[in-house]
Design an enzyme around this catalytic site. Structure first.
Site, short mmCIF file in Angstrom:
data_model
loop_
_atom_site.label_atom_id
_atom_site.label_comp_id
_atom_site.label_asym_id
_atom_site.label_seq_id
_atom_site.Cartn_x
_atom_site.Cartn_y
_atom_site.Cartn_z
N TYR A 147 -4.55 -0.16 -2.66
CA TYR A 147 -4.65 -0.39 -1.22
C TYR A 147 -3.49 -1.27 -0.78
O TYR A 147 -2.98 -2.07 -1.55
CB TYR A 147 -6.00 -0.94 -0.78
CG TYR A 147 -6.50 -2.24 -1.39
CD1 TYR A 147 -5.91 -3.46 -1.07
CD2 TYR A 147 -7.61 -2.24 -2.22
CE1 TYR A 147 -6.41 -4.64 -1.58
CE2 TYR A 147 -8.12 -3.42 -2.75
CZ TYR A 147 -7.51 -4.62 -2.43
OH TYR A 147 -8.00 -5.79 -2.94
N CYS A 148 -3.04 -1.05 0.44
CA CYS A 148 -1.87 -1.73 1.00
C CYS A 148 -0.67 -1.67 0.04
O CYS A 148 -0.12 -2.71 -0.34
CB CYS A 148 -2.19 -3.18 1.35
SG CYS A 148 -0.99 -3.97 2.46
#
Length: 280
Positions: A147-148
Site C-alpha cells: 500500500y502507498c
C-alpha cells in the site's frame, strides 16, 4: 562504511515527542504541526526538528483515495473494522496507523535550495543508521504491490516495513516516515486490500490504485525476529539525533508557531470536510 547524509547532521536538533498522547490526539493536528514546524525551521526560528507521533486505528487517505467510485462504502468498511479515515495534505495514498506504528517527521531548512530527493535520501540514511546494529539489509526501492507504493519504500528482503512522504512549506520541508514496529504488516495490508476492492470494484478509473499483496508487507519485529516496542524505537531515535548533533533541545510550539499551527489545522479541517463531505 556508509557516509551519513549531511542533512541529518545539524549542530542542534529540536525534539518533539507526541508518541504517547493517546487516541485524543488527532491526525489532523499532526499534519498541521509539521506545516507549522516547516515554516518555523524554514524561517530560521527553529533548528532542524525531529517529531515523533502515533495515532490510534486511523487510515490516512491520499486525495486520489477520496475519489474512489465507491469510497463511501469503503470508508464504512474501515469504520466497521474500528478505523477512522482522514485525508492528508502530503502526497501518496492510504496508509494504516495504529499503536504499533511509529511516525517520525524530520523537518529540514532550505528546501528551495535542495533537490527534493535530498530529503528522502536523508531519511533513508537516518533509518539505516538507526537500525544498523540489527541489520544492514534495509533497502529503498518501490515495493509495487504494497500500500502507498513509492520509490522510497523501505524493505528488508523484499518486504516493506516503512514508507516516506515529503511536504514542503515555504522554505522548510517535513519528511515523514511511518515505521511498522510491532504487529502484523500483512494484516494492515489486508485491511487496505479490502478497502480498495470495496471502493473500486470493477470500475475503470483514470487513477491506477494499488493491487495489494499482503505478503509483501511486514513489521520490523517480524522481519528482524526482534521484540522492539514503539518506546524502544523512540529511545533509539532520541539517542541517534544526540549522537549526530551533540545537542538536543525539547521544545513545544510557541508564539508565532502556535498561530501558524491553528491556521493550518483549520485548513486541514476544511480540506477533510470538502474531500469527505459526500460521505456524511
Amino acid at each position: 562504511m556508509k557516509t551519513n547524509h549531511t542533512l541529518i547532521q545539524p549542530s542542534r536538533y529540536r525534539f518533539i515527542d507526541q508518541s504517547s498522547l493517546g487516541p485524543a490526539f488527532s491526525p489532523l493536528q499532526s499534519f498541521a504541526m509539521d506545516d507549522a514546524l516547516s515554516m518555523s525551521v524554514g524561517e530560521g526560528m527553529s533548528p532542524t526538528t525531529a517529531r515523533l507521533w502515533v495515532h490510534h486505528n486511523t487510515v490516512v487517505l491520499g486525495i486520489p483515495d477520496a475519489r474512489l467510485p465507491y469510497v463511501s462504502e469503503a470508508v464504512d468498511y474501515l469504520k466497521s473494522e474500528g478505523y477512522q479515515a482522514i485525508v492528508r495534505n502530503s502526497g501518496g495514498l492510504a496508509v494504516v496507523l495504529d499503536e504499533g506504528v511509529l511516525n517520525l517527521s524530520l523537518i529540514f531548512p532550505d528546501s528551495k535550495e535542495l533537490n527534493i530527493h535530498d530529503g528522502y535520501d536523508a531519511m533513508v540514511s537516518f533509518i539505516q543508521l538507526l537500525f544498523s546494529d540489527l541489520t544492514d539489509e534495509i533497502e529503498a526501492y518501490e515495493i509495487t504491490r504494497s500500500y502507498c507504493p513509492g520509490t522510497y519504500d523501505l524493505s528488508i528482503r523484499g518486504q516493506k516495513f516503512a514508507g516516506i512522504s515529503q511536504r514542503r512549506v515555504k522554505n522548510g520541508s517535513a519528511v515523514q516516515i511511518y515505521l511498522d514496529v510491532t504487529g502484523s504488516g500483512s494484516e494492515r495490508a489486508y485491511l487496505l486490500k479490502r478497502f480498495y476492492e470495496i471502493g473500486k470494484r470493477d470500475e475503470d478509473t483514470r487513477f491506477q490504485y494499488p493491487d495489494i499483496n499482503p505478503r509483501v508487507m511486514a513489521s520490523l519485529n517480524e522481519l528482524l525476529g526482534s521484540q522492539l516496542s514503539v518506546a524502544d524505537v523512540r529511545d533509539r531515535i532520541l539517542t541517534q539525533i544526540y549522537k549526530l548533533s551533540g545537542e538536543v533541545v525539547p521544545a513545544p510550539l510557541e508564539g508565532q508557531e502556535i498561530e501558524w499551527f491553528n491556521k493550518r489545522l483549520e485548513q486541514m479541517i476544511q480540506r477533510n470536510e470538502k474531500a469527505l463531505d459526500h460521505l456524511r
